[in-house]
Design a protein around this motif. Structure first.
Motif, PDB file in Angstrom:
ATOM      1  N   VAL A  64      46.145   9.977  -4.173  1.00  0.00           N
ATOM      2  CA  VAL A  64      45.097   9.299  -4.951  1.00  0.00           C
ATOM      3  C   VAL A  64      45.690   8.095  -5.665  1.00  0.00           C
ATOM      4  N   ARG A  65      46.884   8.274  -6.249  1.00  0.00           N
ATOM      5  CA  ARG A  65      47.556   7.141  -6.913  1.00  0.00           C
ATOM      6  C   ARG A  65      47.898   6.060  -5.880  1.00  0.00           C
ATOM      7  N   VAL A  66      48.320   6.493  -4.694  1.00  0.00           N
ATOM      8  CA  VAL A  66      48.622   5.521  -3.632  1.00  0.00           C
ATOM      9  C   VAL A  66      47.367   4.725  -3.296  1.00  0.00           C
ATOM     10  N   GLY A  67      46.244   5.437  -3.153  1.00  0.00           N
ATOM     11  CA  GLY A  67      44.996   4.757  -2.847  1.00  0.00           C
ATOM     12  C   GLY A  67      44.593   3.782  -3.933  1.00  0.00           C
ATOM     13  N   ASP A  68      44.764   4.177  -5.186  1.00  0.00           N
ATOM     14  CA  ASP A  68      44.404   3.289  -6.303  1.00  0.00           C
ATOM     15  C   ASP A  68      45.239   2.011  -6.274  1.00  0.00           C
ATOM     16  N   LEU A  69      46.548   2.158  -6.018  1.00  0.00           N
ATOM     17  CA  LEU A  69      47.423   0.984  -5.998  1.00  0.00           C
ATOM     18  C   LEU A  69      47.090   0.076  -4.814  1.00  0.00           C
TER      19      LEU A  69
ATOM     20  N   TYR B  69      42.823   7.894   0.525  1.00  0.00           N
ATOM     21  CA  TYR B  69      41.818   8.772  -0.088  1.00  0.00           C
ATOM     22  C   TYR B  69      41.344   9.824   0.911  1.00  0.00           C
ATOM     23  N   ASP B  70      41.126   9.408   2.140  1.00  0.00           N
ATOM     24  CA  ASP B  70      40.642  10.343   3.161  1.00  0.00           C
ATOM     25  C   ASP B  70      41.659  11.454   3.403  1.00  0.00           C
ATOM     26  N   THR B  71      42.933  11.075   3.503  1.00  0.00           N
ATOM     27  CA  THR B  71      43.990  12.079   3.698  1.00  0.00           C
ATOM     28  C   THR B  71      44.064  13.027   2.503  1.00  0.00           C
ATOM     29  N   SER B  72      43.941  12.464   1.307  1.00  0.00           N
ATOM     30  CA  SER B  72      43.973  13.283   0.098  1.00  0.00           C
ATOM     31  C   SER B  72      42.820  14.286   0.081  1.00  0.00           C
TER      32      SER B  72
ATOM     33  N   PRO C  14      39.415  18.084  -7.932  1.00  0.00           N
ATOM     34  CA  PRO C  14      40.126  16.880  -7.495  1.00  0.00           C
ATOM     35  C   PRO C  14      39.679  16.389  -6.121  1.00  0.00           C
ATOM     36  N   THR C  15      39.220  17.312  -5.263  1.00  0.00           N
ATOM     37  CA  THR C  15      38.715  16.887  -3.958  1.00  0.00           C
ATOM     38  C   THR C  15      37.459  16.033  -4.124  1.00  0.00           C
ATOM     39  N   VAL C  16      36.553  16.491  -4.992  1.00  0.00           N
ATOM     40  CA  VAL C  16      35.333  15.733  -5.244  1.00  0.00           C
ATOM     41  C   VAL C  16      35.668  14.378  -5.860  1.00  0.00           C
ATOM     42  N   ASP C  17      36.614  14.357  -6.779  1.00  0.00           N
ATOM     43  CA  ASP C  17      37.010  13.088  -7.408  1.00  0.00           C
ATOM     44  C   ASP C  17      37.513  12.106  -6.355  1.00  0.00           C
ATOM     45  N   THR C  18      38.327  12.605  -5.421  1.00  0.00           N
ATOM     46  CA  THR C  18      38.858  11.734  -4.371  1.00  0.00           C
ATOM     47  C   THR C  18      37.747  11.246  -3.454  1.00  0.00           C
TER      48      THR C  18
ATOM     49  N   ARG D 114      35.829   8.433  -5.055  1.00  0.00           N
ATOM     50  CA  ARG D 114      36.564   7.166  -4.948  1.00  0.00           C
ATOM     51  C   ARG D 114      36.396   6.573  -3.549  1.00  0.00           C
ATOM     52  N   LEU D 115      36.472   7.456  -2.542  1.00  0.00           N
ATOM     53  CA  LEU D 115      36.336   6.991  -1.170  1.00  0.00           C
ATOM     54  C   LEU D 115      34.937   6.442  -0.924  1.00  0.00           C
ATOM     55  N   ALA D 116      33.919   7.125  -1.416  1.00  0.00           N
ATOM     56  CA  ALA D 116      32.539   6.655  -1.222  1.00  0.00           C
ATOM     57  C   ALA D 116      32.329   5.307  -1.906  1.00  0.00           C
ATOM     58  N   GLU D 117      32.857   5.160  -3.112  1.00  0.00           N
ATOM     59  CA  GLU D 117      32.699   3.890  -3.824  1.00  0.00           C
ATOM     60  C   GLU D 117      33.437   2.761  -3.098  1.00  0.00           C
ATOM     61  N   LEU D 118      34.588   3.100  -2.516  1.00  0.00           N
ATOM     62  CA  LEU D 118      35.321   2.101  -1.747  1.00  0.00           C
ATOM     63  C   LEU D 118      34.550   1.712  -0.494  1.00  0.00           C
ATOM     64  N   ARG D 119      33.941   2.701   0.178  1.00  0.00           N
ATOM     65  CA  ARG D 119      33.123   2.403   1.361  1.00  0.00           C
ATOM     66  C   ARG D 119      31.958   1.476   0.989  1.00  0.00           C
ATOM     67  N   THR D 120      31.381   1.711  -0.175  1.00  0.00           N
ATOM     68  CA  THR D 120      30.298   0.842  -0.631  1.00  0.00           C
ATOM     69  C   THR D 120      30.814  -0.571  -0.864  1.00  0.00           C
ATOM     70  N   LYS D 121      32.005  -0.684  -1.457  1.00  0.00           N
ATOM     71  CA  LYS D 121      32.607  -2.012  -1.682  1.00  0.00           C
ATOM     72  C   LYS D 121      32.861  -2.708  -0.353  1.00  0.00           C
ATOM     73  N   GLN D 122      33.199  -1.926   0.674  1.00  0.00           N
ATOM     74  CA  GLN D 122      33.411  -2.493   2.008  1.00  0.00           C
ATOM     75  C   GLN D 122      32.101  -2.754   2.744  1.00  0.00           C
ATOM     76  N   LYS D 123      30.969  -2.395   2.102  1.00  0.00           N
ATOM     77  CA  LYS D 123      29.627  -2.521   2.691  1.00  0.00           C
ATOM     78  C   LYS D 123      29.452  -1.650   3.937  1.00  0.00           C
ATOM     79  N   ASP D 124      30.239  -0.583   3.995  1.00  0.00           N
ATOM     80  CA  ASP D 124      30.072   0.408   5.062  1.00  0.00           C
ATOM     81  C   ASP D 124      29.201   1.540   4.493  1.00  0.00           C
ATOM     82  N   HIS D 125      27.893   1.266   4.403  1.00  0.00           N
ATOM     83  CA  HIS D 125      26.993   2.144   3.671  1.00  0.00           C
ATOM     84  C   HIS D 125      26.777   3.487   4.371  1.00  0.00           C
ATOM     85  N   LEU D 126      26.819   3.504   5.688  1.00  0.00           N
ATOM     86  CA  LEU D 126      26.681   4.784   6.385  1.00  0.00           C
ATOM     87  C   LEU D 126      27.886   5.684   6.116  1.00  0.00           C
ATOM     88  N   ALA D 127      29.081   5.085   6.104  1.00  0.00           N
ATOM     89  CA  ALA D 127      30.281   5.865   5.790  1.00  0.00           C
ATOM     90  C   ALA D 127      30.222   6.356   4.345  1.00  0.00           C
TER      91      ALA D 127
END
Length: 318
Positions: free
Chosen positions: A179-184, A198-201, A210-214, A217-230
């Motif tokens: 998770v820290r790796v993903g954040d950095l 994040y996916d590996t975590s 902690p799984t839900v938290d990760t 983060r992954l869902a919010e990142l997918r949204t930032k990437q505009k990959d809304h289905l993911a």
């Protein structure tokens, strides 16, 4: 008259003589201390005796001294006397580096510096431990703490390298550090690599929270990437785990927004309706009701009034 003045003069002289005699006797009774200059005068010969050389210790004696110093250092660390603790640990590492307690001292030295926010010194201690004692049981935690020190110093590249090394050294808890790796990585703009971390975590078998938290983060990142289905698929994963009555409507509303952004109004409507009917008292209920109105979905009067009343929109609820 002359006789009287002469007598007074003689008496005065006698008194002065008696006082002088008393002072002389008093001084003679005290010992005379020699004066020692603070530094030898020019051309003076020093009479100081050079210190004796430190006797060579046997390995067993080194172990005993190092163990005592380590115990004193750990006690000082426990008492909050970090200055003393650091001195003891440094003595072990520098004077008894080949003892079995030296790796312990090196690790605790780094801990002390870290507690004092001396991150450059803590990083140095952990790096020294990893270089000098790579097989120590402290190697794995020192790797993680070296990453934390590097991150505190703003050196994200070094922090990433240490965190990734730690994930390899401790695969059972690698999910946490990933998770820290993903954040950095995300901070550095490496979104694809961050998503992979994040996916590996999320698949590392961590407890639900902690799984839900990760996953969030992954869902919010997918949204930032505009990959809304993911993003929607990730929110669906969260809903399979999360059970909290305040958290589920939040995720449902984000799921609906992801489907809406992905061009799937039917699934968006289903998610919004779930918020409105299953969690009418939740914070996202009112905004979900507005989203349903925009989508042209029908919501019965009673349920609409319930949501608006809970949102303190009393006039609209009547």
């Amino acid at each position: 008259m002359m006789m009287r003045r002469l007598i007074l003069l003689l008496v005065g002289l006698l008194v002065v003589l008696l006082v002088a005699l008393a002072v002389a006797l008093f001084r003679g009774s005290r010992p005379v201390l020699p004066s020692v200059p603070l530094s030898p005068s020019a051309g003076a010969t020093s009479t100081s005796i050079p210190p004796s050389p430190t006797p060579t210790l046997t390995p067993a004696q080194h172990e005993a001294v190092a163990a005592r110093l380590l115990d004193e250092g750990r006690q000082a660390q426990s008492d909050g006397d970090y200055e003393l603790a650091i001195r003891r640990f440094v003595d072990v590492v520098t004077l008894h580096p080949d003892t079995t307690t030296a790796p312990d001292a090196d690790f605790h030295l780094g801990e002390c510096y870290d507690f004092l926010d001396e991150h450059s010194l803590s990083l140095g201690a952990f790096k020294h431990l990893l270089a000098r004692y790579p097989t120590s049981p402290h190697a794995a935690p020192a790797t993680y703490l070296a990453g934390a020190s590097a991150e505190a110093l703003g050196d994200r590249q070094s922090a990433l390298a240490y965190y990734q090394d730690y994930a390899r050294l401790r695969p059972l808890v690698s999910g946490y550090v990933l998770v820290r790796v993903g954040d950095l990585l995300q901070t550095d703009g490496k979104l694809a690599e961050a998503a992979a971390a994040y996916d590996t975590s999320s698949k590392a078998g961590l407890p639900p929270s902690p799984t839900v938290d990760t996953l969030q983060r992954l869902a919010e990142l997918r949204t930032k990437q505009k990959d809304h289905l993911a993003a929607a698929a990730t929110y669906e994963q969260i809903l399979q785990i999360a059970r909290s009555s305040w958290y589920r409507p939040l995720i449902l509303s984000r799921l609906a927004a992801s489907y809406e952004a992905a061009g799937n109004p039917a699934k968006a409507q289903d998610a919004y309706l779930s918020v409105v009917f299953d969690y009418p008292q939740s914070d996202p209920a009112a905004s979900s009701l507005q989203a349903l109105d925009k989508l042209g979905a029908r919501v019965d009067t009673f349920q609409r009034a319930t949501v608006l009343f809970n949102a303190e929109q009393y006039e609209q609820a009547i």
